[in-house]
Design a protein around this motif. Structure first.
Motif, PDB file in Angstrom:
ATOM      1  N   GLN A  89      35.904  32.845  35.482  1.00  0.00           N
ATOM      2  CA  GLN A  89      35.288  33.233  34.218  1.00  0.00           C
ATOM      3  C   GLN A  89      34.797  31.969  33.511  1.00  0.00           C
ATOM      4  OE1 GLN A  89      37.972  35.055  31.464  1.00  0.00           O
ATOM      5  NE2 GLN A  89      36.462  35.094  29.827  1.00  0.00           N
ATOM      6  N   ARG A  91      42.512  29.695  36.271  1.00  0.00           N
ATOM      7  CA  ARG A  91      41.893  30.329  37.435  1.00  0.00           C
ATOM      8  C   ARG A  91      41.050  29.308  38.213  1.00  0.00           C
ATOM      9  NH1 ARG A  91      42.106  34.645  40.927  1.00  0.00           N
ATOM     10  NH2 ARG A  91      40.039  35.218  41.562  1.00  0.00           N
ATOM     11  N   ASN A 148      38.043  30.111  32.123  1.00  0.00           N
ATOM     12  CA  ASN A 148      39.429  30.279  32.559  1.00  0.00           C
ATOM     13  C   ASN A 148      39.871  29.063  33.386  1.00  0.00           C
ATOM     14  OD1 ASN A 148      41.872  31.067  33.715  1.00  0.00           O
ATOM     15  ND2 ASN A 148      41.241  33.212  33.823  1.00  0.00           N
TER      16      ASN A 148
END
Length: 119
Positions: A14, A102, A99
């Motif tokens: 993201q 991530r 993110n």
């Protein structure tokens, strides 16, 4: 092969803007951009390649072990650099609100695929 891996990393993160696989000599092996971002991922990676060399030299002098990753946060974006082999690294650029966790996970997960593809 490289493009597929870089695409997977960026698209599954993201806020991922782009990624480049590069040698410490500043020559890009491959790159992927998620959009027509005004910031050139390759230029950013070239500039940080020399910084990475200095960080590794310092770590060697202090006997701290091999460098694995470096993260740089600015008010506009996050640059995550993951070392692959002695001569190569991958740079991932994220939107500031991207993110980060991530991104780190995906770079660790795909590290061995990139190393294997480098031969």
């Amino acid at each position: 092969m490289f493009r597929e891996i870089l695409t997977r990393i960026v698209d599954e993160t993201q806020g991922g803007l782009g990624a480049v696989l590069m040698g410490y000599d500043g020559i890009a092996v491959d790159q992927y951009f998620a959009s027509e971002e005004s910031l050139d991922v390759q230029t950013v990676a070239v500039e940080y390649a020399s910084v990475l060399k200095e960080i590794q030299k310092t770590a060697d002098i202090l006997n701290l072990g091999a460098m694995e990753e470096v993260a740089i946060r600015t008010d506009r974006l996050i640059i995550l650099l993951r070392m692959l082999k002695d001569d190569y690294f991958v740079a991932l650029l994220l939107d500031r609100k991207g993110n980060f966790g991530r991104a780190r996970y995906l770079l660790r997960r795909e590290r061995y695929s990139l190393i294997e593809a480098l031969g």
